[in-house]
Design a protein around this motif. Structure first.
Motif, PDB file in Angstrom:
ATOM      1  N   GLY A  22       0.803  -1.225   0.000  1.00 31.80           N
ATOM      2  CA  GLY A  22       0.000   0.000   0.000  1.00 31.80           C
ATOM      3  C   GLY A  22       0.832   1.269   0.000  1.00 31.80           C
ATOM      4  O   GLY A  22       0.425   2.281   0.567  1.00 31.80           O
ATOM      5  N   GLY A  23       2.011   1.240  -0.639  1.00 29.89           N
ATOM      6  CA  GLY A  23       2.755   2.478  -0.877  1.00 29.89           C
ATOM      7  C   GLY A  23       2.142   3.201  -2.071  1.00 29.89           C
ATOM      8  O   GLY A  23       0.988   2.917  -2.459  1.00 29.89           O
ATOM      9  N   LEU A  24       2.892   4.118  -2.658  1.00 28.78           N
ATOM     10  CA  LEU A  24       2.329   4.851  -3.797  1.00 28.78           C
ATOM     11  C   LEU A  24       1.907   3.889  -4.910  1.00 28.78           C
ATOM     12  O   LEU A  24       0.841   4.067  -5.520  1.00 28.78           O
ATOM     13  CB  LEU A  24       3.354   5.865  -4.334  1.00 28.78           C
ATOM     14  CG  LEU A  24       2.848   6.745  -5.480  1.00 28.78           C
ATOM     15  CD1 LEU A  24       1.710   7.650  -5.031  1.00 28.78           C
ATOM     16  CD2 LEU A  24       3.991   7.573  -6.086  1.00 28.78           C
ATOM     17  N   GLY A  25       2.731   2.860  -5.172  1.00 28.42           N
ATOM     18  CA  GLY A  25       2.416   1.920  -6.251  1.00 28.42           C
ATOM     19  C   GLY A  25       1.102   1.207  -6.028  1.00 28.42           C
ATOM     20  O   GLY A  25       0.198   1.239  -6.877  1.00 28.42           O
ATOM     21  N   VAL A  41      -2.944 -11.442  -9.208  1.00 35.77           N
ATOM     22  CA  VAL A  41      -2.225 -10.891  -8.054  1.00 35.77           C
ATOM     23  C   VAL A  41      -1.146  -9.978  -8.617  1.00 35.77           C
ATOM     24  O   VAL A  41      -0.460 -10.342  -9.581  1.00 35.77           O
ATOM     25  CB  VAL A  41      -1.580 -12.030  -7.224  1.00 35.77           C
ATOM     26  CG1 VAL A  41      -0.657 -11.462  -6.159  1.00 35.77           C
ATOM     27  CG2 VAL A  41      -2.654 -12.911  -6.602  1.00 35.77           C
ATOM     28  N   VAL A  42      -1.001  -8.790  -8.039  1.00 33.45           N
ATOM     29  CA  VAL A  42       0.047  -7.883  -8.519  1.00 33.45           C
ATOM     30  C   VAL A  42       0.908  -7.452  -7.336  1.00 33.45           C
ATOM     31  O   VAL A  42       0.402  -7.026  -6.300  1.00 33.45           O
ATOM     32  CB  VAL A  42      -0.528  -6.688  -9.323  1.00 33.45           C
ATOM     33  CG1 VAL A  42      -1.549  -5.881  -8.565  1.00 33.45           C
ATOM     34  CG2 VAL A  42       0.595  -5.775  -9.830  1.00 33.45           C
ATOM     35  N   VAL A  43       2.221  -7.598  -7.507  1.00 29.79           N
ATOM     36  CA  VAL A  43       3.172  -7.309  -6.436  1.00 29.79           C
ATOM     37  C   VAL A  43       3.627  -5.852  -6.545  1.00 29.79           C
ATOM     38  O   VAL A  43       4.294  -5.470  -7.503  1.00 29.79           O
ATOM     39  CB  VAL A  43       4.385  -8.270  -6.517  1.00 29.79           C
ATOM     40  CG1 VAL A  43       5.424  -7.916  -5.455  1.00 29.79           C
ATOM     41  CG2 VAL A  43       3.927  -9.709  -6.367  1.00 29.79           C
ATOM     42  N   CYS A  44       3.233  -5.057  -5.560  1.00 33.22           N
ATOM     43  CA  CYS A  44       3.626  -3.641  -5.473  1.00 33.22           C
ATOM     44  C   CYS A  44       4.348  -3.447  -4.139  1.00 33.22           C
ATOM     45  O   CYS A  44       4.041  -2.521  -3.385  1.00 33.22           O
ATOM     46  CB  CYS A  44       2.404  -2.727  -5.495  1.00 33.22           C
ATOM     47  SG  CYS A  44       1.296  -2.957  -6.861  1.00 33.22           S
ATOM     48  N   ALA A  45       5.278  -4.341  -3.830  1.00 34.70           N
ATOM     49  CA  ALA A  45       5.881  -4.370  -2.495  1.00 34.70           C
ATOM     50  C   ALA A  45       7.157  -3.553  -2.410  1.00 34.70           C
ATOM     51  O   ALA A  45       7.945  -3.717  -1.464  1.00 34.70           O
ATOM     52  CB  ALA A  45       6.121  -5.817  -2.077  1.00 34.70           C
ATOM     53  N   GLY A  46       7.376  -2.650  -3.368  1.00 32.70           N
ATOM     54  CA  GLY A  46       8.533  -1.749  -3.317  1.00 32.70           C
ATOM     55  C   GLY A  46       9.823  -2.540  -3.172  1.00 32.70           C
ATOM     56  O   GLY A  46      10.062  -3.521  -3.879  1.00 32.70           O
ATOM     57  N   VAL A 102      14.052   1.342  -0.917  1.00 37.25           N
ATOM     58  CA  VAL A 102      13.560   1.892  -2.195  1.00 37.25           C
ATOM     59  C   VAL A 102      13.909   0.889  -3.297  1.00 37.25           C
ATOM     60  O   VAL A 102      15.080   0.555  -3.486  1.00 37.25           O
ATOM     61  CB  VAL A 102      14.214   3.256  -2.515  1.00 37.25           C
ATOM     62  CG1 VAL A 102      13.719   3.789  -3.855  1.00 37.25           C
ATOM     63  CG2 VAL A 102      13.953   4.265  -1.395  1.00 37.25           C
ATOM     64  N   GLY A 103      12.907   0.409  -4.003  1.00 40.39           N
ATOM     65  CA  GLY A 103      13.145  -0.554  -5.073  1.00 40.39           C
ATOM     66  C   GLY A 103      13.688   0.124  -6.325  1.00 40.39           C
ATOM     67  O   GLY A 103      13.461   1.318  -6.551  1.00 40.39           O
ATOM     68  N   PHE A 104      14.402  -0.635  -7.136  1.00 34.23           N
ATOM     69  CA  PHE A 104      14.832  -0.121  -8.444  1.00 34.23           C
ATOM     70  C   PHE A 104      15.123  -1.302  -9.364  1.00 34.23           C
ATOM     71  O   PHE A 104      15.255  -2.439  -8.898  1.00 34.23           O
ATOM     72  CB  PHE A 104      16.047   0.806  -8.320  1.00 34.23           C
ATOM     73  CG  PHE A 104      17.328   0.124  -7.924  1.00 34.23           C
ATOM     74  CD1 PHE A 104      17.655  -0.051  -6.591  1.00 34.23           C
ATOM     75  CD2 PHE A 104      18.211  -0.354  -8.881  1.00 34.23           C
ATOM     76  CE1 PHE A 104      18.829  -0.684  -6.212  1.00 34.23           C
ATOM     77  CE2 PHE A 104      19.398  -0.982  -8.518  1.00 34.23           C
ATOM     78  CZ  PHE A 104      19.704  -1.151  -7.181  1.00 34.23           C
ATOM     79  N   SER A 105      15.230  -0.988 -10.664  1.00 34.04           N
ATOM     80  CA  SER A 105      15.427  -2.077 -11.624  1.00 34.04           C
ATOM     81  C   SER A 105      16.784  -2.047 -12.304  1.00 34.04           C
ATOM     82  O   SER A 105      17.188  -3.030 -12.893  1.00 34.04           O
ATOM     83  CB  SER A 105      14.368  -2.003 -12.723  1.00 34.04           C
ATOM     84  OG  SER A 105      14.675  -0.940 -13.595  1.00 34.04           O
ATOM     85  N   GLY A 106      17.471  -0.934 -12.268  1.00 31.35           N
ATOM     86  CA  GLY A 106      18.784  -0.895 -12.910  1.00 31.35           C
ATOM     87  C   GLY A 106      18.807  -0.101 -14.199  1.00 31.35           C
ATOM     88  O   GLY A 106      19.864   0.375 -14.606  1.00 31.35           O
ATOM     89  N   GLY A 140       9.815  -1.568  -8.719  1.00 26.78           N
ATOM     90  CA  GLY A 140      11.070  -1.035  -9.244  1.00 26.78           C
ATOM     91  C   GLY A 140      11.013   0.452  -9.501  1.00 26.78           C
ATOM     92  O   GLY A 140      11.761   0.996 -10.313  1.00 26.78           O
ATOM     93  N   PHE A 141      10.119   1.126  -8.780  1.00 30.80           N
ATOM     94  CA  PHE A 141       9.956   2.584  -8.944  1.00 30.80           C
ATOM     95  C   PHE A 141      10.913   3.301  -7.999  1.00 30.80           C
ATOM     96  O   PHE A 141      10.681   3.335  -6.794  1.00 30.80           O
ATOM     97  CB  PHE A 141       8.532   2.989  -8.557  1.00 30.80           C
ATOM     98  CG  PHE A 141       7.479   2.552  -9.537  1.00 30.80           C
ATOM     99  CD1 PHE A 141       7.223   3.304 -10.672  1.00 30.80           C
ATOM    100  CD2 PHE A 141       6.735   1.409  -9.319  1.00 30.80           C
ATOM    101  CE1 PHE A 141       6.241   2.922 -11.569  1.00 30.80           C
ATOM    102  CE2 PHE A 141       5.744   1.024 -10.208  1.00 30.80           C
ATOM    103  CZ  PHE A 141       5.499   1.780 -11.341  1.00 30.80           C
ATOM    104  N   SER A 142      11.967   3.908  -8.546  1.00 26.82           N
ATOM    105  CA  SER A 142      12.883   4.571  -7.616  1.00 26.82           C
ATOM    106  C   SER A 142      12.675   6.079  -7.561  1.00 26.82           C
ATOM    107  O   SER A 142      13.130   6.734  -6.623  1.00 26.82           O
ATOM    108  CB  SER A 142      14.328   4.210  -7.939  1.00 26.82           C
ATOM    109  OG  SER A 142      14.966   5.172  -8.671  1.00 26.82           O
ATOM    110  N   ASN A 143      12.008   6.661  -8.548  1.00 28.87           N
ATOM    111  CA  ASN A 143      11.743   8.116  -8.491  1.00 28.87           C
ATOM    112  C   ASN A 143      10.397   8.362  -9.181  1.00 28.87           C
ATOM    113  O   ASN A 143      10.329   8.986 -10.232  1.00 28.87           O
ATOM    114  CB  ASN A 143      12.867   8.864  -9.211  1.00 28.87           C
ATOM    115  CG  ASN A 143      12.870  10.330  -8.866  1.00 28.87           C
ATOM    116  OD1 ASN A 143      12.753  10.703  -7.701  1.00 28.87           O
ATOM    117  ND2 ASN A 143      12.982  11.184  -9.861  1.00 28.87           N
ATOM    118  N   PRO A 144       9.317   7.859  -8.575  1.00 25.38           N
ATOM    119  CA  PRO A 144       8.112   7.624  -9.372  1.00 25.38           C
ATOM    120  C   PRO A 144       6.993   8.643  -9.283  1.00 25.38           C
ATOM    121  O   PRO A 144       5.958   8.452  -9.920  1.00 25.38           O
ATOM    122  CB  PRO A 144       7.628   6.310  -8.793  1.00 25.38           C
ATOM    123  CG  PRO A 144       7.970   6.416  -7.341  1.00 25.38           C
ATOM    124  CD  PRO A 144       9.212   7.263  -7.255  1.00 25.38           C
TER     125      PRO A 144
END
Ligand SMILES: Cc1cc2nc3c(=O)[nH]c(=O)nc-3n(C[C@H](O)[C@H](O)[C@H](O)COP(=O)(O)OP(=O)(O)OC[C@H]3O[C@@H](n4cnc5c(N)ncnc54)[C@H](O)[C@@H]3O)c2cc1C
Length: 396
Positions: free
Chosen positions: A11-14, A193-198, A330-334, A354-358
């Motif tokens: 339940g973060g921004l994502g 199911v969608v994973v929005c777990a940062g 903070v998640g990110f993808s590279g 994978g949103f690091s500056n979203p």
């Protein structure tokens, strides 16, 4: 037992934006969040909306859609996000060449303007002129991150969405299909199911044997209570080290390290910056680390002292203020883009992570994902799919 069309984990921004958008297009949605009191990257974010910074057609389109959306989001959600447009001052250190740094922003949708140290100090009276050679300036969007989540969540509930305060520990598999989640010992079933777990997305998926090219930094900052000191702008370095660190930490030679506990993938960095929320609280930061154990952090007193010492140089009035050290993932993808879509070779399980500056791009992306799920294809989402990493050596 009720079965949902979509179960959103996190339940973060994502998760907040996506669950709202999915409910808005008519799906039955369950949002599962482990913490009733937010303790995530969104909670500790600066809330800056860098709509101007996109350098590719995709990010420029999303940046424009994002700022348009934020301008009307309070009205749409029926609760304030505290959206405003602030001056962003990007500091340039005395030993750096302002012209070269300014040119590195030329490809942006709206490149910031090079201004003198004098002009920067007039714009932001708390700024110590001798600390900088010059600065870059542009207008930046800003919201209160906690208020934005609250507004999304309340609107989601009004649309008939459901929230479960529980920690997802497993997925419910039928062969290669996910049919639900186990959260705090209870089974919740859903078609998707969608994973929005940062920053926890990687570990959660790994626990089911799914290796996704998602990583995380431990971000550290100081938050003050509401103070009388008034910071008029958002102050950050023109040469942000965090994004380079993320790119380095996802290089093919570093990827295997992420599966080893208690390792540091890269050296820590400090991007000296500060923002003040509408309610007067300041967030001062930030140190970022790439420690492979999610719960690891820097040493609290040492980190806090380091951040105070650093801010004293640029914004000396902030250094003595009372404040508390915090850390979050903070998640990110590279590749600086999020990872969105179905997980290959499975059915019913998706990622939106994978949103690091979203703050600029996530709200419009949540809208595109929901509309696509409702039958309106959004070709831009193909560019964000997991399979873009196949063959790069970084897909896991
Ligand atoms: C100091 C700082 C400043 C920042 N400044 C900016 C900025 O100015 N602009 C910008 O765009 N971005 C900024 N960011 C980044 C931004 O805040 C984050 O990238 C963004 O908030 C991530 O949102 P998210 O929903 O993906 O993750 P999160 O906000 O971390 O939310 C993930 C949620 O998932 C939940 N969760 C995890 N695992 C489970 C589980 N198993 N079961 C149930 N729930 C689970 C967590 O509890 C959490 O609530 C900043 C970050 C920091 C730390």
């Amino acid at each position: 037992m009720q079965s949902y069309d979509w179960i959103v984990i996190g339940g973060g921004l994502g998760g907040a934006a996506l669950s709202y958008e999915l409910a808005k297009v008519g799906f039955a949605v369950l949002l599962v969040e482990q913490n009733q009191t937010p303790d995530n990257a969104t909670r500790f974010s600066y809330g800056g909306i860098s709509f101007w910074s996109g350098t590719t057609p995709l990010l420029q389109q999303l940046g424009q859609e994002g700022i348009d959306l934020h301008r009307t989001l309070t009205e749409e959600l029926g609760e304030p996000t505290h959206f405003r447009e602030l001056d962003l001052i990007l500091t340039i250190d005395p030993d750096r060449d302002p012209q070269t740094i300014a040119e590195s922003y030329n490809a942006c949708l709206h490149p910031p303007t090079l201004i003198s140290a004098e002009t920067a100090a007039e714009m932001e009276p708390l700024l110590a002129k001798p600390a900088i050679a010059a600065a870059l300036h542009c207008k930046h969007g800003h919201v209160d991150p906690e208020q934005t989540i609250h507004a999304y969540t309340q609107a989601f509930l009004r649309l008939g969405g459901a929230i479960e305060w529980a920690k997802v520990t497993d997925f419910c598999w039928q062969g290669s299909r996910v049919e639900g989640v186990i959260a705090s010992g209870t089974l919740f079933t859903g078609a998707n199911v969608v994973v929005c777990a940062g920053g926890m997305s990687r570990a959660l998926l790994r626990s089911s044997g799914l290796t996704i090219p998602l990583y995380f930094t431990q971000a550290e900052l100081i938050e003050t209570p509401s103070v009388e000191v008034k910071l008029h702008s958002i102050v950050m370095p023109a040469e942000l080290k965090r994004f380079q660190m993320e790119a380095d930490a996802a290089q093919p030679d570093k990827v295997p390290i992420w599966d080893q506990p208690d390792r540091a993938v890269t050296v820590p960095i400090l991007d000296v910056g500060a923002v003040q929320l509408v309610d007067g609280r300041l967030r001062i930061g930030q140190i970022s680390r790439t420690l492979t154990t999610p719960t690891a952090t820097g040493e609290r007193e040492t980190s806090a002292a380091q951040m105070r010492h650093a801010i004293a140089r640029y914004l000396p009035a902030l250094e003595p203020l009372p404040g508390t050290w915090h850390s979050c993932l903070v998640g990110f993808s590279g590749d600086r883009l999020p990872v969105i879509g179905a997980i290959p070779h499975t059915q019913g399980i998706h990622v939106f992570s994978g949103f690091s500056n979203p703050f600029a791009i996530l709200p419009p992306l949540a809208r595109h994902v929901a509309r696509q799920a409702a039958g309106q294809p959004s070709p831009m989402l193909d560019q964000l799919a997991i399979d873009r990493f196949v063959g790069t050596g970084t897909n896991g």
